[in-house]
Design a protein around this motif. Structure first.
Motif, mmCIF file in Angstrom:
data_model
loop_
_atom_site.group_PDB
_atom_site.id
_atom_site.type_symbol
_atom_site.label_atom_id
_atom_site.label_comp_id
_atom_site.label_asym_id
_atom_site.label_seq_id
_atom_site.Cartn_x
_atom_site.Cartn_y
_atom_site.Cartn_z
ATOM 1 N N LEU A 190 -33.709 8.911 2.741
ATOM 2 C CA LEU A 190 -33.365 9.995 3.664
ATOM 3 C C LEU A 190 -33.014 11.286 2.922
ATOM 4 N N PHE A 191 -32.372 11.144 1.759
ATOM 5 C CA PHE A 191 -31.946 12.327 0.980
ATOM 6 C C PHE A 191 -32.399 12.141 -0.467
ATOM 7 N N PRO A 192 -33.709 12.306 -0.726
ATOM 8 C CA PRO A 192 -34.214 12.051 -2.089
ATOM 9 C C PRO A 192 -33.705 13.047 -3.127
ATOM 10 N N GLY A 193 -33.320 14.239 -2.700
ATOM 11 C CA GLY A 193 -32.815 15.227 -3.667
ATOM 12 C C GLY A 193 -31.344 15.086 -3.987
ATOM 13 N N LEU A 194 -30.662 14.178 -3.312
ATOM 14 C CA LEU A 194 -29.225 13.995 -3.545
ATOM 15 C C LEU A 194 -29.008 13.071 -4.730
ATOM 16 N N ASN A 195 -28.072 13.425 -5.604
ATOM 17 C CA ASN A 195 -27.768 12.598 -6.773
ATOM 18 C C ASN A 195 -27.267 11.235 -6.320
ATOM 19 N N HIS A 196 -27.696 10.203 -7.033
ATOM 20 C CA HIS A 196 -27.348 8.843 -6.631
ATOM 21 C C HIS A 196 -25.849 8.575 -6.697
ATOM 22 N N CYS A 197 -25.119 9.402 -7.419
ATOM 23 C CA CYS A 197 -23.662 9.215 -7.468
ATOM 24 C C CYS A 197 -23.004 9.475 -6.114
ATOM 25 N N HIS A 198 -23.639 10.261 -5.251
ATOM 26 C CA HIS A 198 -23.063 10.618 -3.951
ATOM 27 C C HIS A 198 -23.609 9.784 -2.799
ATOM 28 N N LEU A 199 -24.526 8.856 -3.067
ATOM 29 C CA LEU A 199 -25.117 8.077 -1.986
ATOM 30 C C LEU A 199 -24.100 7.152 -1.313
ATOM 31 N N ALA A 200 -23.159 6.600 -2.126
ATOM 32 C CA ALA A 200 -22.138 5.716 -1.554
ATOM 33 C C ALA A 200 -21.212 6.454 -0.604
ATOM 34 N N LEU A 201 -21.061 7.780 -0.746
ATOM 35 C CA LEU A 201 -20.158 8.548 0.115
ATOM 36 C C LEU A 201 -20.757 8.755 1.512
ATOM 37 N N ILE A 202 -22.074 8.899 1.597
ATOM 38 C CA ILE A 202 -22.704 9.153 2.898
ATOM 39 C C ILE A 202 -23.174 7.872 3.584
ATOM 40 N N GLN A 203 -23.089 6.725 2.880
ATOM 41 C CA GLN A 203 -23.602 5.475 3.447
ATOM 42 C C GLN A 203 -22.923 5.085 4.749
ATOM 43 N N PRO A 204 -21.593 5.105 4.886
ATOM 44 C CA PRO A 204 -20.985 4.725 6.181
ATOM 45 C C PRO A 204 -21.411 5.632 7.326
ATOM 46 N N GLU A 205 -21.587 6.916 7.059
ATOM 47 C CA GLU A 205 -21.976 7.841 8.125
ATOM 48 C C GLU A 205 -23.421 7.595 8.567
ATOM 49 N N VAL A 206 -24.288 7.259 7.625
ATOM 50 C CA VAL A 206 -25.678 6.955 7.980
ATOM 51 C C VAL A 206 -25.748 5.677 8.827
ATOM 52 N N GLU A 207 -24.991 4.676 8.450
ATOM 53 C CA GLU A 207 -24.992 3.423 9.209
ATOM 54 C C GLU A 207 -24.465 3.646 10.624
ATOM 55 N N ARG A 208 -23.391 4.441 10.786
ATOM 56 C CA ARG A 208 -22.841 4.717 12.112
ATOM 57 C C ARG A 208 -23.844 5.479 12.975
ATOM 58 N N THR A 209 -24.565 6.416 12.380
ATOM 59 C CA THR A 209 -25.547 7.199 13.144
ATOM 60 C C THR A 209 -26.713 6.326 13.609
ATOM 61 N N CYS A 210 -27.139 5.388 12.760
ATOM 62 C CA CYS A 210 -28.232 4.475 13.155
ATOM 63 C C CYS A 210 -27.814 3.623 14.349
ATOM 64 N N ARG A 211 -26.615 3.106 14.343
ATOM 65 C CA ARG A 211 -26.137 2.309 15.479
ATOM 66 C C ARG A 211 -26.047 3.164 16.747
ATOM 67 N N GLU A 212 -25.654 4.402 16.576
ATOM 68 C CA GLU A 212 -25.524 5.290 17.734
ATOM 69 C C GLU A 212 -26.875 5.554 18.385
ATOM 70 N N TRP A 213 -27.919 5.723 17.596
ATOM 71 C CA TRP A 213 -29.242 6.028 18.128
ATOM 72 C C TRP A 213 -30.114 4.782 18.354
ATOM 73 N N GLY A 214 -29.616 3.597 18.096
ATOM 74 C CA GLY A 214 -30.363 2.372 18.331
ATOM 75 C C GLY A 214 -31.423 2.071 17.305
ATOM 76 N N VAL A 215 -31.219 2.486 16.063
ATOM 77 C CA VAL A 215 -32.151 2.212 14.965
ATOM 78 C C VAL A 215 -31.565 1.096 14.107
ATOM 79 N N GLU A 216 -32.380 0.101 13.772
ATOM 80 C CA GLU A 216 -31.905 -1.047 12.989
ATOM 81 C C GLU A 216 -31.607 -0.614 11.551
ATOM 82 N N TYR A 217 -30.402 -0.933 11.114
ATOM 83 C CA TYR A 217 -29.943 -0.603 9.755
ATOM 84 C C TYR A 217 -29.732 -1.935 9.030
ATOM 85 N N ARG A 218 -30.662 -2.287 8.096
ATOM 86 C CA ARG A 218 -30.609 -3.578 7.420
ATOM 87 C C ARG A 218 -29.924 -3.437 6.079
ATOM 88 N N SER A 219 -28.898 -4.233 5.886
ATOM 89 C CA SER A 219 -28.143 -4.245 4.636
ATOM 90 C C SER A 219 -27.794 -5.695 4.310
#
Length: 305
Positions: free
Chosen positions: A130-159
């Motif tokens: 989703l954010f290929p230009g973002l440094n991998h050090c910051h991916l863990a910070l946005i992960q909970p927000e991405v998962e919450r947004t997927c549930r809100e819009w009805g998109v399957e989030y596999r982890s």
């Protein structure tokens, strides 16, 4: 090199800005520097023999390939990612690039610092796409927000909870593909066998025809031989059956009885021969009877006189 020559990566990703000379020069410079630093550098700049430098470059390339396969490809090569059900998405998101990126990716151990460092952030594959230009050090910070947004819009989030679970899904998918290939090959082999049976080789057909012709010739020759033997036997029987009856001058009763016995024997013998010989013999017997009768009538007339 395929990206430089064809402008696409296996037909999946296109190099859209390759017409810009700066991008093309940068791509060529990247490949040249990589070959010089990684492949030729250990061979030319090392004090050790040349094969040691080759071994070092081979080890580096193989290790990079294995890490790429174990931490990048397993996040995509499984049934859930490749056969994701886009029909289950809301109508507004069925053609969404973001939704397809999420469905075709998988995460594993999202809250593990060890796997985050060891995989260079590829354990958060969904956020990386989703954010290929973002440094991998910051991916863990946005992960909970991405998962919450997927549930809100009805998109399957596999982890997945561990790397082993994700690897099992990948191996299960590869096994399924191998079975499907075997099942597809079986009917094709059966068809080939049936076609071979239905359409025999020309050499085999020619051999079969030659053998059949030889058998026919042998049968015809045997038939001819049997017919010849039968004709010879029939001729011999007819010769033996044709018995000349002697003329009797004495009209005694014993002579008449002997004639009758001879006639019966001749009739029995004639019954064994063919129809043609029977007619001839019957005519001869009738003639002999007429002669005998004439002779007897003459004798009676002579006696009466």
């Amino acid at each position: 090199m395929g990206m430089m020559t064809t402008g696409s990566l296996y037909g999946l990703v296109e190099w859209t800005d390759r017409t810009q000379w700066s991008k093309r020069v940068g791509m060529v410079a990247h490949y040249v520097l990589y070959l010089v630093a990684v492949v030729l550098g250990p061979i030319l700049r090392s004090d050790k023999p040349w094969y040691v430098g080759v071994l070092c470059s081979v080890l580096q390339l193989s290790a990079a390939g294995l890490l790429f396969a174990f931490f990048s490809q397993i996040n995509h090569l499984n049934e859930q990612s490749l056969e994701s059900a886009t029909d289950k998405l809301p109508t507004a998101l069925r053609n969404s690039w973001v939704a397809h990126q999420i469905l075709s990716s998988n995460n594993f151990c999202p809250s593990s610092p060890l796997w985050h460092v060891f995989s260079n952030g590829l354990n958060l594959q969904i956020e990386h796409h989703l954010f290929p230009g973002l440094n991998h050090c910051h991916l863990a910070l946005i992960q909970p927000e991405v998962e919450r947004t997927c549930r809100e819009w009805g998109v399957e989030y596999r982890s997945y909870g561990s790397w082993g679970e994700l690897m099992e899904e990948t191996m299960r998918w590869l096994e399924r593909l191998s079975r499907e290939e075997e099942e597809e090959e079986k009917p094709s082999k059966k068809k080939e066998k049936t076609e071979k049976k239905e359409v025999p080789d020309e050499s085999e057909t020619t051999k079969d025809t030659a053998v059949e012709q030889e058998k026919k010739k042998e049968k015809t020759e045997k038939k001819k031989e049997t017919t010849k033997k039968r004709k010879v036997a029939d001729d011999a029987e007819t010769k033996n059956d044709t018995v000349v009856e002697p003329k009797d001058d004495n009209p005694d009763e014993e002579g008449k009885r002997g004639r009758k016995k001879r006639r019966k024997r001749n009739r029995r013998r004639r019954g064994k021969s063919q129809s043609g010989t029977r007619t001839e013999q019957s005519q001869r017997v009738e003639k002999s009877k007429e002669k005998n009768d004439k002779g007897q009538t003459k004798e009676k007339n002579d006696k009466g006189q």
